[in-house]
Design a protein around this motif. Structure first.
Motif, PDB file in Angstrom:
ATOM      1  N   ASP A  46      25.271  39.998  21.722  1.00  0.00           N
ATOM      2  CA  ASP A  46      25.647  38.626  21.396  1.00  0.00           C
ATOM      3  C   ASP A  46      26.167  37.917  22.627  1.00  0.00           C
ATOM      4  OD1 ASP A  46      25.181  38.672  18.561  1.00  0.00           O
ATOM      5  OD2 ASP A  46      26.910  40.019  18.424  1.00  0.00           O
ATOM      6  N   GLY A  47      25.743  36.675  22.789  1.00  0.00           N
ATOM      7  CA  GLY A  47      26.313  35.817  23.820  1.00  0.00           C
ATOM      8  C   GLY A  47      25.724  36.064  25.197  1.00  0.00           C
ATOM      9  N   ASP A  48      26.165  35.233  26.109  1.00  0.00           N
ATOM     10  CA  ASP A  48      25.731  35.276  27.498  1.00  0.00           C
ATOM     11  C   ASP A  48      26.395  36.473  28.174  1.00  0.00           C
ATOM     12  OD1 ASP A  48      24.988  34.728  30.064  1.00  0.00           O
ATOM     13  OD2 ASP A  48      25.998  32.772  30.182  1.00  0.00           O
ATOM     14  N   PRO A  49      25.613  37.362  28.800  1.00  0.00           N
ATOM     15  CA  PRO A  49      26.253  38.508  29.464  1.00  0.00           C
ATOM     16  C   PRO A  49      27.171  38.106  30.626  1.00  0.00           C
ATOM     17  CG  PRO A  49      23.854  38.564  29.757  1.00  0.00           C
ATOM     18  CD  PRO A  49      24.156  37.400  28.864  1.00  0.00           C
ATOM     19  N   TRP A  50      26.790  37.044  31.360  1.00  0.00           N
ATOM     20  CA  TRP A  50      27.575  36.649  32.531  1.00  0.00           C
ATOM     21  C   TRP A  50      29.043  36.453  32.165  1.00  0.00           C
ATOM     22  CZ3 TRP A  50      25.670  37.033  37.240  1.00  0.00           C
ATOM     23  CH2 TRP A  50      24.308  36.834  37.467  1.00  0.00           C
ATOM     24  N   GLY A  51      29.916  37.120  32.871  1.00  0.00           N
ATOM     25  CA  GLY A  51      31.345  36.847  32.754  1.00  0.00           C
ATOM     26  C   GLY A  51      32.051  37.532  31.601  1.00  0.00           C
ATOM     27  N   GLN A  52      31.331  38.309  30.792  1.00  0.00           N
ATOM     28  CA  GLN A  52      32.028  38.993  29.693  1.00  0.00           C
ATOM     29  C   GLN A  52      33.003  40.026  30.267  1.00  0.00           C
ATOM     30  OE1 GLN A  52      30.385  39.917  26.006  1.00  0.00           O
ATOM     31  NE2 GLN A  52      28.689  38.453  26.096  1.00  0.00           N
ATOM     32  N   ASP A 102      24.673  30.644  38.319  1.00  0.00           N
ATOM     33  CA  ASP A 102      23.920  29.442  38.720  1.00  0.00           C
ATOM     34  C   ASP A 102      22.618  29.771  39.422  1.00  0.00           C
ATOM     35  OD1 ASP A 102      25.887  27.811  37.741  1.00  0.00           O
ATOM     36  OD2 ASP A 102      26.992  27.743  39.645  1.00  0.00           O
ATOM     37  N   ASN A 103      22.490  30.995  39.903  1.00  0.00           N
ATOM     38  CA  ASN A 103      21.313  31.394  40.669  1.00  0.00           C
ATOM     39  C   ASN A 103      20.955  32.846  40.317  1.00  0.00           C
ATOM     40  OD1 ASN A 103      19.248  31.379  42.507  1.00  0.00           O
ATOM     41  ND2 ASN A 103      20.561  31.718  44.307  1.00  0.00           N
ATOM     42  N   PRO A 104      20.555  33.060  39.042  1.00  0.00           N
ATOM     43  CA  PRO A 104      20.373  34.442  38.552  1.00  0.00           C
ATOM     44  C   PRO A 104      19.248  35.202  39.259  1.00  0.00           C
ATOM     45  CG  PRO A 104      19.647  32.836  36.912  1.00  0.00           C
ATOM     46  CD  PRO A 104      20.315  32.062  37.997  1.00  0.00           C
ATOM     47  N   GLY A 149      28.654  40.909  35.874  1.00  0.00           N
ATOM     48  CA  GLY A 149      27.881  40.126  36.822  1.00  0.00           C
ATOM     49  C   GLY A 149      26.614  40.857  37.209  1.00  0.00           C
ATOM     50  N   SER A 150      26.115  40.548  38.397  1.00  0.00           N
ATOM     51  CA  SER A 150      24.850  41.109  38.845  1.00  0.00           C
ATOM     52  C   SER A 150      24.873  41.319  40.362  1.00  0.00           C
ATOM     53  CB  SER A 150      23.698  40.180  38.426  1.00  0.00           C
ATOM     54  OG  SER A 150      22.468  40.866  38.424  1.00  0.00           O
ATOM     55  N   THR A 151      26.068  41.658  40.889  1.00  0.00           N
ATOM     56  CA  THR A 151      26.170  41.910  42.332  1.00  0.00           C
ATOM     57  C   THR A 151      25.580  43.283  42.660  1.00  0.00           C
ATOM     58  OG1 THR A 151      28.413  42.761  42.019  1.00  0.00           O
ATOM     59  CG2 THR A 151      28.209  40.442  42.656  1.00  0.00           C
ATOM     60  N   GLY A 152      25.223  43.481  43.914  1.00  0.00           N
ATOM     61  CA  GLY A 152      24.601  44.743  44.321  1.00  0.00           C
ATOM     62  C   GLY A 152      23.154  44.799  43.873  1.00  0.00           C
ATOM     63  N   ALA A 187      19.561  42.006  36.466  1.00  0.00           N
ATOM     64  CA  ALA A 187      20.069  41.009  35.524  1.00  0.00           C
ATOM     65  C   ALA A 187      21.522  41.356  35.239  1.00  0.00           C
ATOM     66  CB  ALA A 187      19.244  41.046  34.242  1.00  0.00           C
ATOM     67  N   PRO A 188      22.303  40.371  34.775  1.00  0.00           N
ATOM     68  CA  PRO A 188      23.719  40.664  34.543  1.00  0.00           C
ATOM     69  C   PRO A 188      23.914  41.775  33.512  1.00  0.00           C
ATOM     70  CG  PRO A 188      23.102  38.564  33.556  1.00  0.00           C
ATOM     71  CD  PRO A 188      21.951  38.997  34.405  1.00  0.00           C
ATOM     72  N   HIS A 189      24.635  42.792  33.897  1.00  0.00           N
ATOM     73  CA  HIS A 189      24.918  43.936  33.016  1.00  0.00           C
ATOM     74  C   HIS A 189      26.022  44.749  33.666  1.00  0.00           C
ATOM     75  CE1 HIS A 189      22.606  46.080  36.074  1.00  0.00           C
ATOM     76  NE2 HIS A 189      23.011  47.214  35.554  1.00  0.00           N
ATOM     77  N   LEU A 190      26.544  45.718  32.945  1.00  0.00           N
ATOM     78  CA  LEU A 190      27.524  46.646  33.506  1.00  0.00           C
ATOM     79  C   LEU A 190      26.877  48.011  33.662  1.00  0.00           C
ATOM     80  CD1 LEU A 190      30.476  47.438  34.261  1.00  0.00           C
ATOM     81  CD2 LEU A 190      30.742  48.103  31.854  1.00  0.00           C
ATOM     82  N   HIS A 191      26.915  48.549  34.875  1.00  0.00           N
ATOM     83  CA  HIS A 191      26.503  49.935  35.101  1.00  0.00           C
ATOM     84  C   HIS A 191      27.774  50.784  35.033  1.00  0.00           C
ATOM     85  CE1 HIS A 191      24.193  53.254  37.170  1.00  0.00           C
ATOM     86  NE2 HIS A 191      25.439  53.618  37.394  1.00  0.00           N
ATOM     87  N   TYR A 192      27.704  51.859  34.247  1.00  0.00           N
ATOM     88  CA  TYR A 192      28.916  52.606  33.911  1.00  0.00           C
ATOM     89  C   TYR A 192      28.648  54.105  33.980  1.00  0.00           C
ATOM     90  CZ  TYR A 192      32.637  54.370  30.847  1.00  0.00           C
ATOM     91  OH  TYR A 192      33.689  55.065  30.323  1.00  0.00           O
ATOM     92  N   GLU A 193      29.641  54.833  34.493  1.00  0.00           N
ATOM     93  CA  GLU A 193      29.514  56.305  34.590  1.00  0.00           C
ATOM     94  C   GLU A 193      30.835  56.966  34.231  1.00  0.00           C
ATOM     95  OE1 GLU A 193      28.257  57.345  38.573  1.00  0.00           O
ATOM     96  OE2 GLU A 193      26.797  55.716  38.608  1.00  0.00           O
TER      97      GLU A 193
END
Ligand SMILES: [Zn+2]
Length: 210
Positions: free
Chosen positions: A78-84, A109-111, A160-163, A167-173
């Protein structure tokens, strides 16, 4: 008499050199004992990790070939992933809060901006007992700093989507000692057990205020 001086100088220099070698060797042994021995001890019991996202929210978590064994990507349903908000899975001490690789230029602004390298803005938390969690590709500099104690559910940053992120998501380990392990949430294995194929599961966060 003057001819004796150079010889005694040489002797004392040799003695000093020997002393420095002994002191150096003892230093190396002490450092090895302090840093290596804790790593050889068995890990403590698995903390009761929760999903790194808001209480009651259902997210899609998944992986794909070449992603890394047990690595998990979080996408909101649900919702926009950016900034969650990205939340601590369990209480611990922040050991990394910075940039892994390079940030690139992907923003809300510049996905489709230039892709960075590595994890971008990221956080690592030491939960004790040789357990740790990692949170990658955050939008902005982490909201926590190295050495800070965090509670379960405390916000670490925003999605976010740095590195190296498409697309904006969380990579988690989740890690136990040196090894990555299957992620568990709320006392249950997530089911993301390999990266031989692309697959996803849907889970609901129980990372709720106590
Ligand atoms: Zn990932």
């Amino acid at each position: 008499m003057t001819t004796d001086h150079p010889r005694s100088h040489r002797r004392s220099r040799r003695r000093l050199l020997r002393l420095m070698l002994v002191v150096g060797a003892v230093g190396v042994l002490v450092a090895a004992a302090v840093f290596a021995v804790p790593q050889l001890l068995p890990a403590g019991p698995r903390p009761l990790f929760q999903m790194p996202v808001g209480c009651g929210e259902t997210w899609q978590i998944g992986t794909y070939p070449g992603h890394g064994e047990y690595d998990v990507d979080f996408f909101p349903l649900d919702g926009d992933p950016w900034g969650q908000p990205v939340l601590a899975s369990y209480a611990g001490t922040v050991t990394v809060a910075g940039i892994n690789g390079s940030l690139g230029g992907r923003t809300p602004d510049n996905p489709d901006g230039p892709r960075g390298r590595g994890g971008g803005y990221w956080v690592k938390i030491d939960h004790g007992g040789r357990w740790e969690t990692q949170y990658l590709h955050l939008l902005e500099p982490p909201l926590v700093e190295v050495g800070q104690r965090v509670a379960q559910g405390e916000q670490l940053g925003r999605i976010g989507s740095t590195g190296n992120s498409g697309a904006p998501h969380l990579h988690y380990e989740q890690r136990r000692g040196w090894e990555k392990v299957e992620t568990w949430f709320d006392g249950q294995p997530s089911g993301i057990t390999h990266d031989d194929a692309e697959y996803t599961v849907r889970l609901t966060s129980n990372n709720c205020p106590a």
